[in-house]
Design a protein around this motif. Sequence first.
Motif, PDB file in Angstrom:
ATOM      1  N   GLU A  31       1.090  -1.422   0.078  1.00 14.58           N
ATOM      2  CA  GLU A  31       0.003  -0.086   0.104  1.00 14.58           C
ATOM      3  C   GLU A  31       0.933   1.283  -0.024  1.00 14.58           C
ATOM      4  OE1 GLU A  31      -3.573   2.542   2.335  1.00 14.58           O
ATOM      5  OE2 GLU A  31      -2.281   0.620   3.515  1.00 14.58           O
ATOM      6  N   ALA A  32       1.832   1.272   0.783  1.00 14.86           N
ATOM      7  CA  ALA A  32       2.719   2.512   0.965  1.00 14.86           C
ATOM      8  C   ALA A  32       3.603   2.553  -0.536  1.00 14.86           C
ATOM      9  CB  ALA A  32       4.181   2.163   1.888  1.00 14.86           C
ATOM     10  N   VAL A  33       3.681   1.468  -1.241  1.00 13.24           N
ATOM     11  CA  VAL A  33       4.379   1.426  -2.735  1.00 13.24           C
ATOM     12  C   VAL A  33       3.366   2.305  -3.719  1.00 13.24           C
ATOM     13  CG1 VAL A  33       5.270   0.096  -4.853  1.00 13.24           C
ATOM     14  CG2 VAL A  33       5.849  -0.545  -2.105  1.00 13.24           C
ATOM     15  N   TRP A  34       2.121   1.780  -3.617  1.00 13.42           N
ATOM     16  CA  TRP A  34       1.182   2.243  -4.439  1.00 13.42           C
ATOM     17  C   TRP A  34       0.841   3.653  -4.221  1.00 13.42           C
ATOM     18  CZ3 TRP A  34      -3.488   4.163  -2.918  1.00 13.42           C
ATOM     19  CH2 TRP A  34      -4.278   3.248  -2.081  1.00 13.42           C
ATOM     20  N   SER A  43       3.264   9.672  -9.888  1.00 13.22           N
ATOM     21  CA  SER A  43       2.659   9.536 -11.469  1.00 13.22           C
ATOM     22  C   SER A  43       2.119  10.752 -12.122  1.00 13.22           C
ATOM     23  CB  SER A  43       1.457   8.303 -11.445  1.00 13.22           C
ATOM     24  OG  SER A  43       0.203   8.959 -10.730  1.00 13.22           O
ATOM     25  N   GLU A  44       2.103  11.695 -11.158  1.00 13.34           N
ATOM     26  CA  GLU A  44       1.595  12.944 -11.594  1.00 13.34           C
ATOM     27  C   GLU A  44       0.359  12.957 -12.409  1.00 13.34           C
ATOM     28  OE1 GLU A  44       4.663  15.070 -13.670  1.00 13.34           O
ATOM     29  OE2 GLU A  44       6.159  14.974 -11.862  1.00 13.34           O
ATOM     30  N   GLY A  45      -0.714  12.334 -11.865  1.00 15.32           N
ATOM     31  CA  GLY A  45      -2.051  12.195 -12.666  1.00 15.32           C
ATOM     32  C   GLY A  45      -1.970  11.256 -13.575  1.00 15.32           C
ATOM     33  N   PHE A  46      -1.209  10.315 -13.351  1.00 13.99           N
ATOM     34  CA  PHE A  46      -0.977   9.167 -14.360  1.00 13.99           C
ATOM     35  C   PHE A  46      -0.380   9.505 -15.653  1.00 13.99           C
ATOM     36  CE2 PHE A  46      -4.961   7.391 -11.818  1.00 13.99           C
ATOM     37  CZ  PHE A  46      -4.051   6.771 -11.047  1.00 13.99           C
ATOM     38  N   THR A  47       0.349  10.524 -15.757  1.00 12.06           N
ATOM     39  CA  THR A  47       0.881  10.984 -16.887  1.00 12.06           C
ATOM     40  C   THR A  47       2.220  10.424 -17.135  1.00 12.06           C
ATOM     41  OG1 THR A  47       1.912  12.850 -15.711  1.00 12.06           O
ATOM     42  CG2 THR A  47      -0.539  13.149 -16.994  1.00 12.06           C
ATOM     43  N   ARG A  48       2.815   9.818 -16.237  1.00 10.90           N
ATOM     44  CA  ARG A  48       4.071   9.182 -16.152  1.00 10.90           C
ATOM     45  C   ARG A  48       4.061   7.665 -16.213  1.00 10.90           C
ATOM     46  NH1 ARG A  48       7.616  10.999 -11.673  1.00 10.90           N
ATOM     47  NH2 ARG A  48       9.342  10.334 -13.145  1.00 10.90           N
ATOM     48  N   LEU A  49       4.757   7.057 -17.026  1.00  8.28           N
ATOM     49  CA  LEU A  49       4.376   5.703 -17.272  1.00  8.28           C
ATOM     50  C   LEU A  49       4.802   4.919 -16.167  1.00  8.28           C
ATOM     51  CD1 LEU A  49       3.559   3.272 -19.375  1.00  8.28           C
ATOM     52  CD2 LEU A  49       6.017   3.439 -20.038  1.00  8.28           C
ATOM     53  N   PRO A  78       5.815   5.408 -13.120  1.00  6.08           N
ATOM     54  CA  PRO A  78       5.106   5.356 -11.859  1.00  6.08           C
ATOM     55  C   PRO A  78       3.588   4.663 -11.798  1.00  6.08           C
ATOM     56  CG  PRO A  78       6.294   7.288 -11.942  1.00  6.08           C
ATOM     57  CD  PRO A  78       6.527   6.647 -13.180  1.00  6.08           C
ATOM     58  N   THR A  79       3.097   5.218 -12.893  1.00  6.67           N
ATOM     59  CA  THR A  79       1.466   4.679 -12.961  1.00  6.67           C
ATOM     60  C   THR A  79       1.468   3.314 -13.246  1.00  6.67           C
ATOM     61  OG1 THR A  79       1.027   6.501 -14.379  1.00  6.67           O
ATOM     62  CG2 THR A  79      -0.313   4.581 -14.667  1.00  6.67           C
ATOM     63  N   VAL A  80       2.661   2.586 -13.922  1.00 14.03           N
ATOM     64  CA  VAL A  80       2.690   1.054 -13.925  1.00 14.03           C
ATOM     65  C   VAL A  80       2.886   0.560 -12.392  1.00 14.03           C
ATOM     66  CG1 VAL A  80       3.930  -1.040 -14.796  1.00 14.03           C
ATOM     67  CG2 VAL A  80       3.256   0.819 -16.331  1.00 14.03           C
ATOM     68  N   THR A  81       3.951   1.204 -11.796  1.00 14.36           N
ATOM     69  CA  THR A  81       4.162   0.687 -10.362  1.00 14.36           C
ATOM     70  C   THR A  81       2.876   0.916  -9.429  1.00 14.36           C
ATOM     71  OG1 THR A  81       6.516   1.425 -10.602  1.00 14.36           O
ATOM     72  CG2 THR A  81       5.592   1.152  -8.374  1.00 14.36           C
ATOM     73  N   PHE A  82       2.221   2.079  -9.585  1.00 11.21           N
ATOM     74  CA  PHE A  82       1.027   1.957  -8.916  1.00 11.21           C
ATOM     75  C   PHE A  82      -0.067   1.217  -9.257  1.00 11.21           C
ATOM     76  CE2 PHE A  82      -3.589   3.554  -9.280  1.00 11.21           C
ATOM     77  CZ  PHE A  82      -3.814   3.543  -7.841  1.00 11.21           C
ATOM     78  N   PHE A  83      -0.355   0.716 -10.287  1.00 14.85           N
ATOM     79  CA  PHE A  83      -1.496  -0.378 -10.712  1.00 14.85           C
ATOM     80  C   PHE A  83      -0.887  -1.857 -10.171  1.00 14.85           C
ATOM     81  CE2 PHE A  83      -3.154   3.003 -13.504  1.00 14.85           C
ATOM     82  CZ  PHE A  83      -4.555   2.833 -12.857  1.00 14.85           C
ATOM     83  N   SER A  84       0.187  -2.174 -10.266  1.00 15.18           N
ATOM     84  CA  SER A  84       1.104  -3.449  -9.989  1.00 15.18           C
ATOM     85  C   SER A  84       1.015  -3.639  -8.512  1.00 15.18           C
ATOM     86  CB  SER A  84       2.352  -3.377 -10.538  1.00 15.18           C
ATOM     87  OG  SER A  84       2.419  -3.482 -11.910  1.00 15.18           O
ATOM     88  N   ALA A  85       1.356  -2.481  -7.729  1.00 19.99           N
ATOM     89  CA  ALA A  85       1.394  -2.550  -6.268  1.00 19.99           C
ATOM     90  C   ALA A  85      -0.061  -2.443  -5.675  1.00 19.99           C
ATOM     91  CB  ALA A  85       2.302  -1.304  -5.539  1.00 19.99           C
ATOM     92  N   LEU A  86      -0.936  -1.922  -6.498  1.00 22.64           N
ATOM     93  CA  LEU A  86      -2.520  -1.853  -5.889  1.00 22.64           C
ATOM     94  C   LEU A  86      -2.907  -3.304  -5.857  1.00 22.64           C
ATOM     95  CD1 LEU A  86      -4.977  -0.090  -5.107  1.00 22.64           C
ATOM     96  CD2 LEU A  86      -5.315   0.117  -7.620  1.00 22.64           C
ATOM     97  N   ILE A  87      -2.787  -3.992  -7.227  1.00 23.04           N
ATOM     98  CA  ILE A  87      -3.404  -5.345  -7.343  1.00 23.04           C
ATOM     99  C   ILE A  87      -2.770  -6.194  -6.245  1.00 23.04           C
ATOM    100  CG2 ILE A  87      -3.202  -7.211  -8.777  1.00 23.04           C
ATOM    101  CD1 ILE A  87      -3.586  -5.335 -11.217  1.00 23.04           C
TER     102      ILE A  87
END
Length: 104
Positions: free
Chosen positions: A13-16, A23-29, A31-40
């Motif tokens: 959870e801390a990672v995502w 990710s700056e509003g999902f505009t950076r690839l 960090p966005t990939v890391t967000f969704f992977s860690a979220l799952i």
Amino acid sequence: MAWLILIVSGAFEAVWATALGRSEGFTRLWPTVTFFSALIVSMAGLAYAMRELPTGTSYAVWVAIGASLTVIYAMASGAESVSVWKIVFLLGIIGCVIGLKVAN
């Protein structure tokens, strides 16, 4: 085993949460990939742990671990200021999580 999975999913959870900020509003690839992977991974671990642990306890521990690690990382990386009060309150959160484990 459920407690170990809950702790690991709280760390994810801390990672995502950190990746979401970067990710700056999902505009950076990446960090966005890391967000969704860690979220799952985080949500799957929470769901698995809740099969054996009470929902309220599981969620409270998961949030506390994620929030604490997010703030600790932000302070360690210099993104957030360090103060005695922040450390005191983080120790309070961690103490409450330990209390929930002991009381379970």
